[in-house]
Design an enzyme around this catalytic site. Structure first.
Site, PDB file in Angstrom:
ATOM      1  N   GLY A  76      86.711  38.268   0.588  1.00  0.00           N
ATOM      2  CA  GLY A  76      87.890  37.211   0.541  1.00  0.00           C
ATOM      3  C   GLY A  76      88.552  36.036   1.134  1.00  0.00           C
ATOM      4  O   GLY A  76      86.306  35.999   1.846  1.00  0.00           O
ATOM      5  N   ALA A 119      78.147  29.721  -1.647  1.00  0.00           N
ATOM      6  CA  ALA A 119      77.384  28.536  -0.446  1.00  0.00           C
ATOM      7  C   ALA A 119      77.716  29.507   1.228  1.00  0.00           C
ATOM      8  O   ALA A 119      76.883  28.476   1.502  1.00  0.00           O
ATOM      9  CB  ALA A 119      78.867  27.373  -0.136  1.00  0.00           C
ATOM     10  N   TYR A 149      78.317  38.516   4.915  1.00  0.00           N
ATOM     11  CA  TYR A 149      78.432  38.618   3.513  1.00  0.00           C
ATOM     12  C   TYR A 149      77.728  37.361   3.066  1.00  0.00           C
ATOM     13  O   TYR A 149      77.283  37.533   1.553  1.00  0.00           O
ATOM     14  CB  TYR A 149      80.357  37.975   2.975  1.00  0.00           C
ATOM     15  CG  TYR A 149      80.168  37.157   1.457  1.00  0.00           C
ATOM     16  CD1 TYR A 149      80.828  38.088   0.770  1.00  0.00           C
ATOM     17  CD2 TYR A 149      80.204  35.448   1.832  1.00  0.00           C
ATOM     18  CE1 TYR A 149      81.213  37.461  -0.219  1.00  0.00           C
ATOM     19  CE2 TYR A 149      80.570  35.038   0.316  1.00  0.00           C
ATOM     20  CZ  TYR A 149      80.893  36.079  -0.306  1.00  0.00           C
ATOM     21  OH  TYR A 149      81.056  35.178  -1.610  1.00  0.00           O
ATOM     22  N   THR A 219      85.492  20.796   7.617  1.00  0.00           N
ATOM     23  CA  THR A 219      85.952  19.954   6.731  1.00  0.00           C
ATOM     24  C   THR A 219      85.067  20.966   5.413  1.00  0.00           C
ATOM     25  O   THR A 219      84.394  22.298   5.846  1.00  0.00           O
ATOM     26  CB  THR A 219      84.720  18.607   6.047  1.00  0.00           C
ATOM     27  OG1 THR A 219      83.178  19.507   6.341  1.00  0.00           O
ATOM     28  CG2 THR A 219      85.045  17.925   7.009  1.00  0.00           C
TER      29      THR A 219
HETATM   30  P1  NAD Z   1      88.283  38.656  -6.542  1.00  0.00           P
HETATM   31  O1  NAD Z   1      87.997  39.122  -4.761  1.00  0.00           O
HETATM   32  O2  NAD Z   1      89.500  37.880  -6.663  1.00  0.00           O
HETATM   33  O3  NAD Z   1      86.976  39.247  -7.408  1.00  0.00           O
HETATM   34  C1  NAD Z   1      86.016  40.097  -6.724  1.00  0.00           C
HETATM   35  C2  NAD Z   1      86.755  41.209  -8.224  1.00  0.00           C
HETATM   36  O4  NAD Z   1      85.592  42.646  -7.785  1.00  0.00           O
HETATM   37  C3  NAD Z   1      88.069  42.141  -7.204  1.00  0.00           C
HETATM   38  O5  NAD Z   1      88.982  42.286  -8.579  1.00  0.00           O
HETATM   39  C4  NAD Z   1      87.720  43.757  -7.000  1.00  0.00           C
HETATM   40  O6  NAD Z   1      88.320  44.564  -7.071  1.00  0.00           O
HETATM   41  C5  NAD Z   1      86.243  44.041  -7.957  1.00  0.00           C
HETATM   42  N1  NAD Z   1      84.910  45.072  -7.214  1.00  0.00           N
HETATM   43  C6  NAD Z   1      84.842  45.194  -5.932  1.00  0.00           C
HETATM   44  N2  NAD Z   1      84.265  45.660  -5.565  1.00  0.00           N
HETATM   45  C7  NAD Z   1      84.234  46.936  -6.882  1.00  0.00           C
HETATM   46  C8  NAD Z   1      83.504  47.861  -6.936  1.00  0.00           C
HETATM   47  N3  NAD Z   1      83.345  48.064  -5.923  1.00  0.00           N
HETATM   48  N4  NAD Z   1      84.048  48.368  -8.367  1.00  0.00           N
HETATM   49  C9  NAD Z   1      83.918  47.452  -9.469  1.00  0.00           C
HETATM   50  N5  NAD Z   1      84.888  45.834  -8.925  1.00  0.00           N
HETATM   51  C10 NAD Z   1      84.822  46.157  -8.103  1.00  0.00           C
HETATM   52  O7  NAD Z   1      87.118  37.425  -5.786  1.00  0.00           O
HETATM   53  P2  NAD Z   1      86.871  36.109  -6.696  1.00  0.00           P
HETATM   54  O8  NAD Z   1      87.142  34.984  -6.043  1.00  0.00           O
HETATM   55  O9  NAD Z   1      87.228  36.372  -7.705  1.00  0.00           O
HETATM   56  O10 NAD Z   1      85.167  36.274  -6.345  1.00  0.00           O
HETATM   57  C11 NAD Z   1      84.441  36.254  -7.675  1.00  0.00           C
HETATM   58  C12 NAD Z   1      83.122  36.579  -7.533  1.00  0.00           C
HETATM   59  O11 NAD Z   1      83.199  34.610  -6.715  1.00  0.00           O
HETATM   60  C13 NAD Z   1      82.444  36.854  -5.820  1.00  0.00           C
HETATM   61  O12 NAD Z   1      81.477  38.151  -6.233  1.00  0.00           O
HETATM   62  C14 NAD Z   1      82.756  36.292  -5.096  1.00  0.00           C
HETATM   63  O13 NAD Z   1      81.955  37.203  -4.047  1.00  0.00           O
HETATM   64  C15 NAD Z   1      82.177  34.745  -5.419  1.00  0.00           C
HETATM   65  N6  NAD Z   1      82.212  33.458  -4.928  1.00  0.00           N
HETATM   66  C16 NAD Z   1      84.013  33.612  -4.989  1.00  0.00           C
HETATM   67  C17 NAD Z   1      84.065  32.001  -4.452  1.00  0.00           C
HETATM   68  C18 NAD Z   1      85.186  31.512  -4.122  1.00  0.00           C
HETATM   69  O14 NAD Z   1      86.167  30.561  -3.932  1.00  0.00           O
HETATM   70  N7  NAD Z   1      86.351  32.509  -5.171  1.00  0.00           N
HETATM   71  C19 NAD Z   1      83.213  30.989  -3.580  1.00  0.00           C
HETATM   72  C20 NAD Z   1      81.616  31.561  -3.424  1.00  0.00           C
HETATM   73  C21 NAD Z   1      81.550  32.870  -3.379  1.00  0.00           C
END
Ligand code: NAD
Length: 321
Positions: A76, A119, A149, A219
Protein backbone atom coordinates in the site's frame (compact mmCIF):
# COMPACT_ATOMS: atom_id res chain seq x y z
CA UNK A 1 -1.03 -19.29 -28.72
CA UNK A 2 1.21 -17.92 -25.98
CA UNK A 3 0.37 -18.43 -22.29
CA UNK A 4 0.86 -15.84 -19.58
CA UNK A 5 0.27 -16.00 -15.85
CA UNK A 6 -0.33 -12.80 -13.88
CA UNK A 7 -0.01 -13.17 -10.09
CA UNK A 8 -1.72 -10.24 -8.39
CA UNK A 9 -4.18 -9.89 -11.29
CA UNK A 10 -6.85 -8.49 -8.97
CA UNK A 11 -4.58 -5.57 -8.06
CA UNK A 12 -3.93 -2.25 -9.75
CA UNK A 13 -0.96 -3.00 -12.03
CA UNK A 14 -1.85 -6.70 -12.47
CA UNK A 15 -5.31 -5.84 -13.78
CA UNK A 16 -3.89 -3.37 -16.32
CA UNK A 17 -1.31 -5.99 -17.32
CA UNK A 18 -3.99 -8.60 -17.98
CA UNK A 19 -5.73 -6.12 -20.31
CA UNK A 20 -2.46 -5.41 -22.12
CA UNK A 21 -1.60 -9.11 -22.58
CA UNK A 22 -5.14 -9.85 -23.84
CA UNK A 23 -4.72 -7.07 -26.42
CA UNK A 24 -1.54 -8.87 -27.56
CA UNK A 25 -3.48 -12.14 -28.04
CA UNK A 26 -2.15 -14.12 -25.06
CA UNK A 27 -4.12 -16.73 -23.17
CA UNK A 28 -4.01 -15.18 -19.70
CA UNK A 29 -4.53 -16.76 -16.32
CA UNK A 30 -4.86 -14.37 -13.40
CA UNK A 31 -4.48 -15.29 -9.73
CA UNK A 32 -5.27 -13.16 -6.71
CA UNK A 33 -6.97 -13.21 -3.32
CA UNK A 34 -9.70 -11.11 -4.93
CA UNK A 35 -11.20 -10.04 -8.25
CA UNK A 36 -10.33 -6.58 -9.59
CA UNK A 37 -12.29 -3.95 -7.72
CA UNK A 38 -13.31 -1.48 -10.41
CA UNK A 39 -13.99 -3.46 -13.60
CA UNK A 40 -14.34 -7.09 -14.69
CA UNK A 41 -11.16 -8.99 -15.52
CA UNK A 42 -10.43 -9.93 -19.13
CA UNK A 43 -8.36 -12.94 -18.03
CA UNK A 44 -9.38 -16.18 -19.78
CA UNK A 45 -9.11 -17.89 -16.45
CA UNK A 46 -9.09 -16.20 -13.03
CA UNK A 47 -8.21 -18.17 -9.91
CA UNK A 48 -9.16 -16.75 -6.55
CA UNK A 49 -6.48 -18.23 -4.32
CA UNK A 50 -3.83 -17.52 -1.72
CA UNK A 51 -0.33 -17.72 -3.19
CA UNK A 52 1.20 -18.13 0.28
CA UNK A 53 -0.01 -21.72 -0.05
CA UNK A 54 2.42 -23.88 -2.12
CA UNK A 55 -0.44 -26.14 -3.25
CA UNK A 56 -2.34 -23.16 -4.68
CA UNK A 57 0.86 -22.13 -6.46
CA UNK A 58 1.20 -25.63 -7.98
CA UNK A 59 -2.41 -25.39 -9.12
CA UNK A 60 -1.89 -21.91 -10.61
CA UNK A 61 1.32 -22.97 -12.37
CA UNK A 62 -0.01 -26.27 -13.70
CA UNK A 63 1.69 -25.94 -17.09
CA UNK A 64 4.60 -24.25 -18.79
CA UNK A 65 3.72 -20.55 -19.12
CA UNK A 66 5.70 -18.53 -21.66
CA UNK A 67 5.59 -15.47 -19.40
CA UNK A 68 4.89 -15.24 -15.68
CA UNK A 69 4.46 -11.84 -14.02
CA UNK A 70 4.73 -12.00 -10.22
CA UNK A 71 3.11 -8.83 -8.89
CA UNK A 72 1.27 -10.19 -5.87
CA UNK A 73 2.38 -8.48 -2.64
CA UNK A 74 0.98 -7.22 0.61
CA UNK A 75 1.35 -3.54 -0.10
CA UNK A 76 0.00 0.00 0.00
CA UNK A 77 1.04 3.65 0.20
CA UNK A 78 2.87 5.43 3.05
CA UNK A 79 -0.22 5.09 5.29
CA UNK A 80 0.20 1.30 5.10
CA UNK A 81 3.93 0.69 4.66
CA UNK A 82 5.42 3.31 6.99
CA UNK A 83 3.18 3.04 10.04
CA UNK A 84 4.99 0.06 11.61
CA UNK A 85 2.04 -2.14 12.51
CA UNK A 86 1.98 -3.98 9.15
CA UNK A 87 5.69 -4.89 8.97
CA UNK A 88 5.45 -8.53 10.08
CA UNK A 89 2.52 -9.22 7.76
CA UNK A 90 4.20 -7.53 4.79
CA UNK A 91 7.43 -9.52 5.22
CA UNK A 92 5.77 -12.84 5.99
CA UNK A 93 3.08 -12.69 3.30
CA UNK A 94 5.11 -11.33 0.42
CA UNK A 95 8.17 -13.53 1.07
CA UNK A 96 5.98 -16.66 1.14
CA UNK A 97 4.31 -15.68 -2.14
CA UNK A 98 7.66 -15.15 -3.84
CA UNK A 99 9.22 -18.37 -2.50
CA UNK A 100 6.23 -20.46 -3.55
CA UNK A 101 5.50 -18.90 -6.93
CA UNK A 102 9.12 -19.07 -8.04
CA UNK A 103 9.54 -22.70 -6.99
CA UNK A 104 6.32 -23.66 -8.78
CA UNK A 105 7.63 -21.89 -11.92
CA UNK A 106 10.90 -23.82 -11.67
CA UNK A 107 9.04 -27.13 -11.48
CA UNK A 108 7.03 -26.26 -14.62
CA UNK A 109 10.01 -24.87 -16.52
CA UNK A 110 8.42 -21.42 -16.98
CA UNK A 111 9.69 -19.38 -19.93
CA UNK A 112 10.28 -15.96 -18.40
CA UNK A 113 9.50 -14.89 -14.85
CA UNK A 114 9.14 -11.18 -14.13
CA UNK A 115 9.29 -9.82 -10.58
CA UNK A 116 8.15 -6.34 -9.51
CA UNK A 117 10.55 -5.02 -6.90
CA UNK A 118 10.52 -1.44 -5.71
CA UNK A 119 12.54 1.76 -5.37
CA UNK A 120 12.05 1.13 -1.64
CA UNK A 121 15.15 -1.12 -1.76
CA UNK A 122 17.43 1.92 -2.09
CA UNK A 123 19.35 2.98 1.02
CA UNK A 124 17.91 5.75 3.11
CA UNK A 125 21.35 7.43 3.40
CA UNK A 126 21.29 8.29 -0.33
CA UNK A 127 17.81 9.83 -0.16
CA UNK A 128 18.18 12.50 2.51
CA UNK A 129 18.67 15.44 0.14
CA UNK A 130 15.34 16.09 -1.63
CA UNK A 131 17.11 17.75 -4.58
CA UNK A 132 19.76 15.09 -5.19
CA UNK A 133 18.61 11.57 -4.32
CA UNK A 134 20.76 8.74 -5.66
CA UNK A 135 18.72 5.79 -6.98
CA UNK A 136 21.18 4.35 -9.47
CA UNK A 137 20.96 0.56 -9.53
CA UNK A 138 24.56 0.17 -8.35
CA UNK A 139 23.89 2.25 -5.20
CA UNK A 140 21.83 -0.50 -3.51
CA UNK A 141 24.64 -1.73 -1.22
CA UNK A 142 25.51 -1.40 1.63
CA UNK A 143 21.79 -2.04 2.00
CA UNK A 144 19.71 0.23 4.23
CA UNK A 145 16.10 0.38 3.02
CA UNK A 146 13.93 2.60 5.23
CA UNK A 147 11.09 0.04 5.56
CA UNK A 148 10.59 -3.68 6.05
CA UNK A 149 8.62 -3.59 2.80
CA UNK A 150 11.91 -2.57 1.14
CA UNK A 151 13.89 -5.29 2.93
CA UNK A 152 11.46 -7.97 1.76
CA UNK A 153 11.75 -6.66 -1.81
CA UNK A 154 15.53 -6.83 -1.57
CA UNK A 155 15.41 -10.40 -0.26
CA UNK A 156 13.03 -11.44 -3.02
CA UNK A 157 15.07 -9.73 -5.74
CA UNK A 158 18.01 -11.80 -4.60
CA UNK A 159 15.85 -14.92 -4.66
CA UNK A 160 14.90 -14.36 -8.33
CA UNK A 161 18.53 -13.66 -9.22
CA UNK A 162 19.69 -16.78 -7.35
CA UNK A 163 17.21 -18.94 -9.29
CA UNK A 164 18.63 -17.41 -12.45
CA UNK A 165 22.21 -18.27 -11.43
CA UNK A 166 21.58 -21.70 -9.89
CA UNK A 167 18.71 -23.05 -12.00
CA UNK A 168 19.25 -21.17 -15.26
CA UNK A 169 15.78 -19.63 -15.04
CA UNK A 170 15.03 -16.57 -17.15
CA UNK A 171 14.04 -14.30 -14.27
CA UNK A 172 13.72 -10.53 -14.69
CA UNK A 173 13.71 -7.94 -11.88
CA UNK A 174 12.35 -4.40 -12.14
CA UNK A 175 12.29 -1.70 -9.47
CA UNK A 176 9.08 0.30 -9.82
CA UNK A 177 8.99 3.95 -8.75
CA UNK A 178 5.48 5.13 -7.67
CA UNK A 179 3.16 3.80 -10.34
CA UNK A 180 -0.19 5.54 -10.68
CA UNK A 181 -3.26 5.71 -12.90
CA UNK A 182 -6.97 4.92 -13.04
CA UNK A 183 -8.41 1.72 -11.54
CA UNK A 184 -6.12 1.84 -8.50
CA UNK A 185 -6.78 2.28 -4.76
CA UNK A 186 -7.98 5.88 -4.24
CA UNK A 187 -9.44 5.70 -0.74
CA UNK A 188 -9.43 3.39 2.30
CA UNK A 189 -5.79 3.62 3.50
CA UNK A 190 -3.78 1.74 0.84
CA UNK A 191 -3.90 4.55 -1.75
CA UNK A 192 -0.70 6.34 -2.74
CA UNK A 193 -0.05 10.07 -2.96
CA UNK A 194 -1.21 10.84 -6.56
CA UNK A 195 -4.57 9.12 -5.95
CA UNK A 196 -4.92 10.54 -2.42
CA UNK A 197 -4.20 14.10 -3.62
CA UNK A 198 -6.54 13.80 -6.61
CA UNK A 199 -9.28 12.59 -4.23
CA UNK A 200 -8.68 15.41 -1.74
CA UNK A 201 -8.74 18.02 -4.52
CA UNK A 202 -11.83 16.51 -6.14
CA UNK A 203 -13.83 16.43 -2.89
CA UNK A 204 -12.90 19.98 -1.80
CA UNK A 205 -14.78 23.05 -2.99
CA UNK A 206 -12.85 25.81 -4.76
CA UNK A 207 -11.21 28.08 -2.16
CA UNK A 208 -11.15 25.31 0.46
CA UNK A 209 -8.26 23.52 2.18
CA UNK A 210 -6.59 20.12 1.82
CA UNK A 211 -4.23 18.34 4.18
CA UNK A 212 -0.79 17.03 3.24
CA UNK A 213 1.45 14.83 5.40
CA UNK A 214 4.70 16.59 6.35
CA UNK A 215 5.95 19.88 4.89
CA UNK A 216 5.27 18.72 1.31
CA UNK A 217 8.88 19.43 0.32
CA UNK A 218 9.75 15.75 0.03
CA UNK A 219 10.39 14.81 -3.60
CA UNK A 220 9.25 11.84 -5.71
CA UNK A 221 8.66 10.88 -9.33
CA UNK A 222 5.51 9.18 -10.58
CA UNK A 223 5.08 6.84 -13.52
CA UNK A 224 1.84 6.31 -15.41
CA UNK A 225 0.74 2.67 -15.42
CA UNK A 226 0.80 2.20 -19.23
CA UNK A 227 4.47 3.18 -19.30
CA UNK A 228 5.17 0.81 -16.42
CA UNK A 229 3.64 -2.05 -18.42
CA UNK A 230 5.63 -1.15 -21.51
CA UNK A 231 8.88 -1.23 -19.53
CA UNK A 232 7.96 -4.46 -17.72
CA UNK A 233 7.10 -6.28 -20.94
CA UNK A 234 10.18 -5.00 -22.75
CA UNK A 235 12.38 -6.15 -19.86
CA UNK A 236 10.69 -9.58 -19.70
CA UNK A 237 11.30 -10.19 -23.41
CA UNK A 238 14.85 -8.81 -23.38
CA UNK A 239 18.07 -10.61 -22.53
CA UNK A 240 18.70 -8.37 -19.53
CA UNK A 241 18.00 -9.81 -16.08
CA UNK A 242 18.08 -6.55 -14.10
CA UNK A 243 17.49 -5.28 -11.47
CA UNK A 244 16.57 -2.11 -13.33
CA UNK A 245 14.56 0.99 -12.45
CA UNK A 246 11.19 1.47 -14.12
CA UNK A 247 10.19 4.99 -13.21
CA UNK A 248 9.92 8.57 -14.32
CA UNK A 249 12.77 11.08 -14.03
CA UNK A 250 10.36 14.01 -13.64
CA UNK A 251 10.93 14.72 -9.95
CA UNK A 252 8.44 16.96 -8.12
CA UNK A 253 7.73 17.92 -4.51
CA UNK A 254 4.48 16.69 -3.01
CA UNK A 255 3.39 20.36 -2.85
CA UNK A 256 3.98 20.61 -6.62
CA UNK A 257 2.04 17.40 -7.19
CA UNK A 258 -0.88 18.89 -5.23
CA UNK A 259 -0.58 22.10 -7.25
CA UNK A 260 -0.74 20.13 -10.48
CA UNK A 261 -3.89 18.32 -9.33
CA UNK A 262 -5.47 21.69 -8.42
CA UNK A 263 -4.53 23.10 -11.80
CA UNK A 264 -6.10 20.14 -13.59
CA UNK A 265 -9.24 20.55 -11.47
CA UNK A 266 -9.32 24.32 -12.06
CA UNK A 267 -9.39 24.95 -8.28
CA UNK A 268 -7.36 27.14 -5.92
CA UNK A 269 -7.02 25.42 -2.55
CA UNK A 270 -4.80 26.12 0.43
CA UNK A 271 -2.62 23.41 1.93
CA UNK A 272 -2.52 22.51 5.62
CA UNK A 273 0.57 20.52 6.57
CA UNK A 274 -0.08 17.88 9.21
CA UNK A 275 2.09 15.15 10.78
CA UNK A 276 1.91 11.79 9.00
CA UNK A 277 3.98 8.85 7.68
CA UNK A 278 6.46 10.10 5.08
CA UNK A 279 9.19 7.76 3.86
CA UNK A 280 12.48 9.09 2.51
CA UNK A 281 13.09 12.81 1.94
CA UNK A 282 13.85 12.55 -1.77
CA UNK A 283 13.55 9.89 -4.48
CA UNK A 284 13.80 9.91 -8.25
CA UNK A 285 14.27 7.26 -10.89
CA UNK A 286 17.66 7.05 -12.57
CA UNK A 287 16.99 5.82 -16.11
CA UNK A 288 20.50 5.50 -17.49
CA UNK A 289 20.60 1.72 -17.14
CA UNK A 290 17.21 1.01 -18.72
CA UNK A 291 18.06 3.35 -21.60
CA UNK A 292 21.37 1.58 -22.06
CA UNK A 293 20.07 -2.01 -21.82
CA UNK A 294 16.65 -1.72 -23.48
CA UNK A 295 17.14 1.38 -25.67
CA UNK A 296 13.96 2.76 -24.10
CA UNK A 297 12.85 4.77 -21.12
CA UNK A 298 9.49 6.22 -20.04
CA UNK A 299 8.69 9.61 -21.52
CA UNK A 300 5.15 10.65 -20.61
CA UNK A 301 4.99 13.96 -18.71
CA UNK A 302 3.46 13.65 -15.24
CA UNK A 303 0.60 15.99 -16.17
CA UNK A 304 -0.66 13.69 -18.93
CA UNK A 305 -1.09 10.73 -16.57
CA UNK A 306 -2.43 12.86 -13.74
CA UNK A 307 -5.17 14.28 -15.97
CA UNK A 308 -6.41 10.75 -16.70
CA UNK A 309 -6.17 9.75 -13.05
CA UNK A 310 -7.95 12.87 -11.79
CA UNK A 311 -10.82 12.38 -14.25
CA UNK A 312 -11.27 8.77 -13.12
CA UNK A 313 -11.19 9.60 -9.39
CA UNK A 314 -13.66 12.45 -9.88
CA UNK A 315 -15.98 9.96 -11.57
CA UNK A 316 -15.59 7.47 -8.67
CA UNK A 317 -16.44 10.19 -6.16
CA UNK A 318 -19.52 11.23 -8.12
CA UNK A 319 -20.69 7.62 -8.33
CA UNK A 320 -20.17 7.07 -4.59
CA UNK A 321 -22.32 10.04 -3.56
P1 NAD B 1 -1.92 -3.96 -5.45
O1 NAD B 1 -1.98 -4.02 -3.96
O2 NAD B 1 -3.01 -3.22 -6.16
O3 NAD B 1 -1.82 -5.41 -6.07
C1 NAD B 1 -1.22 -6.49 -5.40
C2 NAD B 1 -2.19 -7.64 -5.45
O4 NAD B 1 -1.57 -8.77 -4.82
C3 NAD B 1 -3.50 -7.37 -4.67
O5 NAD B 1 -4.60 -7.46 -5.54
C4 NAD B 1 -3.51 -8.44 -3.60
O6 NAD B 1 -4.80 -8.97 -3.32
C5 NAD B 1 -2.62 -9.52 -4.21
N1 NAD B 1 -2.10 -10.41 -3.19
C6 NAD B 1 -1.53 -10.07 -2.01
N2 NAD B 1 -1.25 -11.16 -1.29
C7 NAD B 1 -1.66 -12.23 -2.04
C8 NAD B 1 -1.66 -13.62 -1.82
N3 NAD B 1 -1.20 -14.14 -0.69
N4 NAD B 1 -2.16 -14.42 -2.78
C9 NAD B 1 -2.66 -13.90 -3.94
N5 NAD B 1 -2.69 -12.58 -4.20
C10 NAD B 1 -2.20 -11.75 -3.25
O7 NAD B 1 -0.49 -3.33 -5.81
P2 NAD B 1 0.07 -2.77 -7.19
O8 NAD B 1 0.22 -1.31 -7.04
O9 NAD B 1 -0.70 -3.32 -8.34
O10 NAD B 1 1.55 -3.39 -7.17
C11 NAD B 1 1.90 -4.56 -7.88
C12 NAD B 1 3.33 -4.94 -7.54
O11 NAD B 1 4.21 -3.87 -7.86
C13 NAD B 1 3.56 -5.25 -6.07
O12 NAD B 1 4.48 -6.30 -5.95
C14 NAD B 1 4.18 -3.98 -5.53
O13 NAD B 1 4.96 -4.22 -4.39
C15 NAD B 1 5.00 -3.54 -6.73
N6 NAD B 1 5.26 -2.09 -6.70
C16 NAD B 1 4.23 -1.22 -6.92
C17 NAD B 1 4.47 0.15 -6.88
C18 NAD B 1 3.36 1.14 -7.10
O14 NAD B 1 3.66 2.34 -7.07
N7 NAD B 1 2.12 0.73 -7.33
C19 NAD B 1 5.78 0.62 -6.63
C20 NAD B 1 6.80 -0.30 -6.40
C21 NAD B 1 6.53 -1.65 -6.46
Amino acid sequence: MKYALVCGAGGFIGHHLVNRLKTEGFFVRGVDLKYPEFEATRADDFMVGDLRDPLICREAVDRRFDEVYQLAADMGGAGFVFVGVNDAAIMHNSALVNLNVLEACRKRNAGRVFYSSSACVYPEYNQKDPDNPNCAEDSTYPAAPDSDYGWEKLFSERLYLAYHRNHGMQTRVARYHNIFGPLGAWTGGREKSPAALCRKVAETKDGGEIEIWGDGKQTRSFLYVDECLEGSIRLTRSDFTGPVNIGSEEMVTINQLAGLAMDIAGKKLSIKHIPGPLGVRGRNSDNRLIQDKLGWKPSWPLRRGLEKTYAWIEEQLRASR
